[in-house]
Design a protein around this motif. Structure first.
Motif, short mmCIF file in Angstrom:
data_model
loop_
_atom_site.label_atom_id
_atom_site.label_comp_id
_atom_site.label_asym_id
_atom_site.label_seq_id
_atom_site.Cartn_x
_atom_site.Cartn_y
_atom_site.Cartn_z
N THR A 86 37.13 47.94 29.30
CA THR A 86 36.78 48.60 30.58
C THR A 86 38.29 49.05 30.65
O THR A 86 39.30 48.11 30.56
N VAL A 87 38.79 50.05 31.43
CA VAL A 87 39.72 50.12 31.58
C VAL A 87 40.18 49.18 32.52
O VAL A 87 41.30 49.03 33.15
N LEU B 264 39.86 57.39 37.05
CA LEU B 264 39.14 56.86 36.51
C LEU B 264 38.20 55.40 37.19
O LEU B 264 39.00 55.18 38.28
N LYS B 265 36.55 55.53 36.69
CA LYS B 265 36.75 54.27 36.79
C LYS B 265 36.87 52.47 36.51
O LYS B 265 36.99 52.89 35.42
N THR B 266 36.53 52.02 37.00
CA THR B 266 36.62 50.78 36.84
C THR B 266 36.18 50.30 35.50
O THR B 266 36.50 49.81 34.61
N ASN B 267 35.21 50.54 35.61
CA ASN B 267 34.01 50.47 34.79
C ASN B 267 34.13 51.42 33.24
O ASN B 267 33.02 51.32 32.58
N ASP B 268 34.69 52.54 33.47
CA ASP B 268 35.09 53.67 32.40
C ASP B 268 35.79 52.86 31.05
O ASP B 268 36.33 51.74 31.54
N PRO B 269 35.12 52.77 29.52
CA PRO B 269 35.07 52.50 28.56
C PRO B 269 36.65 52.58 28.78
O PRO B 269 37.12 54.40 28.42
N LYS C 202 37.94 55.88 27.12
CA LYS C 202 38.27 57.09 27.64
C LYS C 202 39.66 57.13 28.34
O LYS C 202 40.29 58.08 28.85
N VAL D 106 43.15 54.62 39.52
CA VAL D 106 41.74 53.71 39.43
C VAL D 106 41.13 53.55 40.47
O VAL D 106 41.84 53.43 40.91
N GLU E 21 33.85 52.61 42.94
CA GLU E 21 32.94 53.76 43.09
C GLU E 21 32.26 54.52 44.99
O GLU E 21 32.17 55.20 44.88
#
Ligand code: 4BW
Ligand code: 4BW
Length: 147
Positions: A13-14, A97-102, A105, A118, A121
């Motif tokens: 993840t990112v 981006l979100k921390t749990n994005d792959p 992405k 980043v 939520e």
């Protein structure tokens, strides 16, 4: 340490590769352009995030945006630096981006952006995913596959 010989990189993840917020130079909403230019010049970065007091992301500001704003028709209007605030100049239409994005992405976004902010939520700024980090990981991955 991630095993780059497998598909593990693509499953990461990112958040695992971002530069943490405490290491990222930023300015705050309400700061004037003089302060922003000082931070940009002293850190050496061309663009940095704009956050509020709760660490929420509002946009990005870069040296080019500041200079463009103070260019008058006949001269550079330096006096505007302490009259204008970062929110009047910053770029707000930015990818996030979100921390749990792959990580894939993130790779896609840094093609067109030198870095992407980043958030978690609750839209709180967590760090940045940079082109340098993306290329470094891809380089490692490709070299390992090529062995
Ligand atoms: O101070 C620096 N240290 C190092 N190791 N590399 C630097 C430094 N300043 C610039 N660089 C290099 C990096 O490879 O030049 C590239 C372009 O910098 P920039 O955009 O135009 O200031 C850097 O590429 P990058 O690490 O992929 O970073 C992409 C962009 O992300 C930077 C800057 O806008 C932002 N950035 C990176 N680290 C940052 C940061 N913004 C605030 N704080 C940080 N710690
Ligand atoms: O006008 C722009 N259009 C687009 N689509 N993206 C831009 C533009 N200006 C900046 N960017 C983005 C790019 O992702 O910011 C990155 C850093 O820009 P820079 O460094 O600090 O001006 C850009 O990354 P890049 O496309 O990989 O370009 C890296 C660096 O190469 C730029 C600049 O120093 C140089 N460069 C790129 N295209 C150029 C150029 N220099 C002169 N003319 C060009 N057409």
């Amino acid at each position: 340490m991630i095993n780059l010989q497998s598909d593990e990189l693509l499953e990461t993840t990112v958040g695992q590769f971002m530069i943490d917020a405490d290491k990222v130079a930023h300015v705050q909403v309400g700061n004037n352009l003089e302060h922003a230019l000082l931070v940009l010049t002293k850190t050496g970065y061309t663009a940095i995030p704009v956050l509020d007091a709760s660490f929420r992301l509002h946009g990005l500001i870069g040296t080019n945006m500041i200079m463009d704003k103070i260019f008058g028709l006949e001269r550079i209007e330096f006096e505007k630096l302490d009259q204008l605030h970062v929110e009047e100049v910053m770029l707000t239409d930015i990818p996030r981006l979100k921390t749990n994005d792959p990580i894939l992405k993130g790779f896609g976004l840094v093609i067109n952006h030198a870095f992407v902010c980043v958030e978690n939520e609750d839209q709180v700024f967590e760090g940045i995913f940079t082109r340098r980090v993306a290329l470094k990981q891809l380089n490692k991955h490709l070299r390992t596959l090529n062995k």
